[in-house]
Design an enzyme around this catalytic site. Sequence first.
Site, PDB file in Angstrom:
ATOM      1  N   ASP A   9      29.814 -69.837  29.696  1.00  0.00           N
ATOM      2  CA  ASP A   9      29.010 -69.342  28.572  1.00  0.00           C
ATOM      3  C   ASP A   9      28.794 -70.511  27.608  1.00  0.00           C
ATOM      4  O   ASP A   9      29.760 -71.084  27.091  1.00  0.00           O
ATOM      5  CB  ASP A   9      29.744 -68.174  27.890  1.00  0.00           C
ATOM      6  CG  ASP A   9      28.848 -67.400  26.925  1.00  0.00           C
ATOM      7  OD1 ASP A   9      27.797 -67.926  26.526  1.00  0.00           O
ATOM      8  OD2 ASP A   9      29.230 -66.267  26.557  1.00  0.00           O
TER       9      ASP A   9
ATOM     10  N   ASP B 187      21.838 -69.315  23.557  1.00  0.00           N
ATOM     11  CA  ASP B 187      23.112 -68.797  24.053  1.00  0.00           C
ATOM     12  C   ASP B 187      22.850 -68.255  25.460  1.00  0.00           C
ATOM     13  O   ASP B 187      21.962 -67.408  25.625  1.00  0.00           O
ATOM     14  CB  ASP B 187      23.555 -67.673  23.087  1.00  0.00           C
ATOM     15  CG  ASP B 187      24.914 -67.072  23.404  1.00  0.00           C
ATOM     16  OD1 ASP B 187      25.544 -67.476  24.392  1.00  0.00           O
ATOM     17  OD2 ASP B 187      25.341 -66.171  22.635  1.00  0.00           O
TER      18      ASP B 187
ATOM     19  N   HIS C   8      23.466 -59.499  21.049  1.00  0.00           N
ATOM     20  CA  HIS C   8      23.465 -59.666  19.593  1.00  0.00           C
ATOM     21  C   HIS C   8      22.245 -60.447  19.153  1.00  0.00           C
ATOM     22  O   HIS C   8      21.620 -61.147  19.955  1.00  0.00           O
ATOM     23  CB  HIS C   8      24.735 -60.437  19.190  1.00  0.00           C
ATOM     24  CG  HIS C   8      24.963 -61.643  20.040  1.00  0.00           C
ATOM     25  ND1 HIS C   8      24.421 -62.864  19.742  1.00  0.00           N
ATOM     26  CD2 HIS C   8      25.632 -61.820  21.221  1.00  0.00           C
ATOM     27  CE1 HIS C   8      24.764 -63.739  20.691  1.00  0.00           C
ATOM     28  NE2 HIS C   8      25.485 -63.137  21.616  1.00  0.00           N
TER      29      HIS C   8
ATOM     30  N   HIS D 162      26.397 -64.515  16.024  1.00  0.00           N
ATOM     31  CA  HIS D 162      26.473 -63.068  16.254  1.00  0.00           C
ATOM     32  C   HIS D 162      25.883 -62.309  15.063  1.00  0.00           C
ATOM     33  O   HIS D 162      26.568 -61.624  14.330  1.00  0.00           O
ATOM     34  CB  HIS D 162      27.904 -62.619  16.539  1.00  0.00           C
ATOM     35  CG  HIS D 162      28.279 -62.842  17.968  1.00  0.00           C
ATOM     36  ND1 HIS D 162      28.941 -63.964  18.408  1.00  0.00           N
ATOM     37  CD2 HIS D 162      28.049 -62.101  19.074  1.00  0.00           C
ATOM     38  CE1 HIS D 162      29.104 -63.896  19.714  1.00  0.00           C
ATOM     39  NE2 HIS D 162      28.575 -62.771  20.151  1.00  0.00           N
TER      40      HIS D 162
ATOM     41  N   GLU E 165      23.418 -59.830  26.933  1.00  0.00           N
ATOM     42  CA  GLU E 165      24.505 -60.260  27.814  1.00  0.00           C
ATOM     43  C   GLU E 165      25.268 -59.107  28.455  1.00  0.00           C
ATOM     44  O   GLU E 165      26.330 -58.723  27.978  1.00  0.00           O
ATOM     45  CB  GLU E 165      25.448 -61.248  27.132  1.00  0.00           C
ATOM     46  CG  GLU E 165      25.995 -60.872  25.780  1.00  0.00           C
ATOM     47  CD  GLU E 165      26.932 -61.951  25.235  1.00  0.00           C
ATOM     48  OE1 GLU E 165      27.656 -62.592  26.012  1.00  0.00           O
ATOM     49  OE2 GLU E 165      26.950 -62.144  24.014  1.00  0.00           O
TER      50      GLU E 165
ATOM     51  N   GLU F 153      23.663 -63.891  30.862  1.00  0.00           N
ATOM     52  CA  GLU F 153      23.136 -63.908  29.480  1.00  0.00           C
ATOM     53  C   GLU F 153      21.960 -64.863  29.328  1.00  0.00           C
ATOM     54  O   GLU F 153      21.971 -65.974  29.861  1.00  0.00           O
ATOM     55  CB  GLU F 153      24.239 -64.326  28.490  1.00  0.00           C
ATOM     56  CG  GLU F 153      23.760 -64.390  27.039  1.00  0.00           C
ATOM     57  CD  GLU F 153      24.871 -64.738  26.047  1.00  0.00           C
ATOM     58  OE1 GLU F 153      25.848 -65.394  26.459  1.00  0.00           O
ATOM     59  OE2 GLU F 153      24.744 -64.364  24.867  1.00  0.00           O
TER      60      GLU F 153
HETATM   61 CO    CO Z   1      26.224 -64.362  23.357  1.00  0.00          CO
END
Ligand code: CO
Length: 306
Positions: A90, A101, A163, A171, A198, A286
């Site tokens: 990640d 992200d 998010h 976030h 995600e 994600e």
């Molecule tokens: Co994330």
Amino acid sequence: MGDELELERILERYRAAGRILVEVREAALELVKPGNRLLDVAEFVESGIRDRGGEPAFPCNISRNEEAAHATPSIDDESVFEQDDLVKLDIGVHIDGYIADSAVTVDLSADGKHKELISASESALYEAIKVIHDGVSTVEIAEVIENAIRERGYKPIVNLSGHGLARYNSHAPPTIPNVKYEHGHGVILKTNDVIAIEPFATDGGGKVVEGGNVEIYSLIKPKPVRMREAKKLMNEIKKYHGLPFARRWLPRERLNLVLKTLKDTGVLRDYPVLREEDKGLVAQAEHTVIVKEDGCEVTTSSTPKQ
Ligand code: CO
């Protein structure tokens, strides 16, 4: 019109962060192999981001098997990838605070035993991306994610979610749940919202709990402290603008005591490793997207248009 120019410049930074992320992610995947050290991969990712003019938006997360998130190697970590590991990589990149992200899951088994589980999280992600557009509700996205995972015989993790992303905020609202019943009426997404989707799929019970190990922290807010090294560290971490950082990025002088002091006084929050409560295996997929009138733009996709 001035506002539009500013918006375009901001979106261009989100896209540039995404382009760096894609290059680093694809190169790092080549190193996720049995026998290679996790620490080498994390450092490869983080220095690769900096070499390309970005900054890590959070430490490179390498979570394995029943670990879902928030695992990152310690400073002298000797652990290596093992045969049969299910590895979540990640990665977060920011440019001037604007974040990309993205996460992928890698199957290190010789016989592809984790393939179905990985495909459940990936299908959920791609089906979610297909329904995103101006006016869609987060409830609808959650339903698509949940159904995609359940149809394949697995469970979504109920207490992990996608998010929003905002400047120096990895976030931000809204929450994009991975199950439809969690969040009442949800939130309506609108054009140019930037969000990370995600889905997490598991063959366990579908919930994560905090494990013991902590390698990741973030600044809540600075407060007066007496201890000299704690004061020094508080200054040192201002450069992360509240984004998460790794213990291994910090000066080592009395580090355990300094971190404990800052945590106890409410200056820092910590991010314990999150594990599936039944020790179920966990797969994650994600991407970051910019919401558009009739669809969305994926900033972290390796193919130019989604
Ligand atoms: Co994330």
